[in-house]
Design an enzyme around this catalytic site. Structure first.
Site: not given
Ligand code: F6P
Length: 362
Positions: A27, A88, A119, A141, A143, A145, A187
């Site tokens: 993304g 992706r 990842d 990311t 996110d 994470d 996510r």
């Protein structure tokens, strides 16, 4: 791919210039252009030719590239998205994908590669390293994470966008005596939800790490009503798990389709939550899904600086021949960690941070 060999000769290099490719996978994320700019600027100083690989791993499967020079990266530090575009695409899902990439890197004359991604991107980069390809990773990311790094660029921008949205929703929630549910990205982990919820003064934050308990949700809203607080703001991460009979805690998916890395498109947990609150408490409830707005627009100063530090550090690793590593932020220091570390995630929300946020629940 055309490179200005004259320029290289005049710089005193021989006819075999050092070369590096760069790609952005997964993304998009505010700060990607700042990384690309930093890599190209540092590479120029170290007398490397840089090739931009377009659309993530797809570019290496289909030979989609363009040369990058100082002009290509001029004026992009503040721009969101990625000038290289992204995808992706998962080479493991394409027959002979890794071998094709290896062969194409060779035919493009690329000695080394900088892969900027999360990842999924790092898992491909790591596999290529095991095949002898010279790869360095840069973590990305929103996110936040990815394992092995305390921060990824893009996260701070996303948190600021979500916080501003929560601020705005507060006023309308209060005006209408409503429960306002804000669905944010995340996510597998709830970093954006916890950080924006904490900063925005949310009354409850629901994250993938802690299965949703509808009774607890309603209890928080009810307690606020008892205190005379006629509105509530609930922040929920898209990956939060709701109870489903016979299935246990389950994420809400938008459809059956999965991307090449096996990820479903998440979304909709906010609406389910809203229906539950409305039917149990009879309160006017609204849902706002922030979605990709969190990934759009200009990166914050923090993200530009982090992305730039990562880009320079990644290029330095290439120059020192330290392949198979990913740059990372640990404390205030940029370090290099084995790329495989990044794939041992996801890095869950810090308990101390969550516990601090939870002091303000209800
Ligand atoms: O991994 C980053 C992320 O933004 C997730 O929070 C989200 O689930 C996903 O990407 C959305 O991806 P896409 O852009 O493919 O819809």
């Amino acid at each position: 791919m055309t490179h200005d060999l004259g320029r290289l000769r005049s710089k005193g290099t021989n006819l075999m210039p050092k070369t590096v490719g760069i790609l952005t996978g997964g993304g998009d994320c505010p700060g990607l252009n700042a990384v690309i700019r930093a890599v190209v600027r540092r590479a120029d100083a170290l007398e490397y030719q840089v090739t931009g690989i377009l659309e993530g791993w797809r570019g290496l499967l289909e030979n989609k590239t363009e040369p990058l020079d100082l002009m290509s990266v001029s004026g992009i530090i503040h721009r969101g998205g990625t000038i290289l575009r992204t995808s992706r695409t998962n080479p493991f899902k394409h027959p002979g994908g890794l071998e094709k990439i290896q062969a194409n890197l060779q035919s493009l004359g690329l000695d080394s590669l900088i892969a900027v991604g999360g990842d999924d991107t790092m898992s491909v980069a790591d596999a290529l390293c095991h095949k002898g390809v010279h790869v360095v990773g840069v973590p990305k990311t929103i996110d936040n994470d990815l394992n092995g790094t305390d921060y990824c660029f893009g996260f701070d921008t996303a948190v600021n966008i979500a916080t501003e949205a929560i601020d705005r929703l507060h006023t309308t929630a209060e005006a209408h005596n409503r429960v306002m549910i804000v669905e944010v990205m995340g996510r597998d982990t709830g970093w954006i939800a916890v950080a924006s919820g904490l900063a925005g003064g949310a009354d409850l934050i629901l994250i993938p790490e802690k299965p949703v308990d509808f009774d607890q949700v309603c209890e928080v809203v009810r307690k606020r009503l008892e205190r005379g607080k006629m509105f509530s703001i609930i922040v929920v991460a898209e990956g939060a798990k709701i109870p489903v009979a016979a299935q246990g805690p389950t994420q809400v998916e938008q459809g059956k389709l999965k991307d090449e890395f096996g990820h479903a498109q998440l979304g909709g947990v906010g609406s389910i939550l809203a229906r539950e609150v409305e039917s149990r408490l009879g309160l006017d409830t609204r849902v706002v899904v922030l979605g990709h707005i969190q990934r759009g627009g200009s990166p914050t100063a923090f993200d530009r600086i982090l992305a730039t530090r990562f880009g320079v550090a990644a290029m330095n690793l290439v120059h020192r021949g330290e392949f198979g590593k990913m740059v990372a932020l640990q404390g205030n220091q940029i370090v290099a960690i084995p790329m495989a570390e990044a794939t041992k995630g996801p890095r869950r929300v810090d308990e101390e941070l969550y516990n601090t946020a939870s002091v303000f629940f209800g």
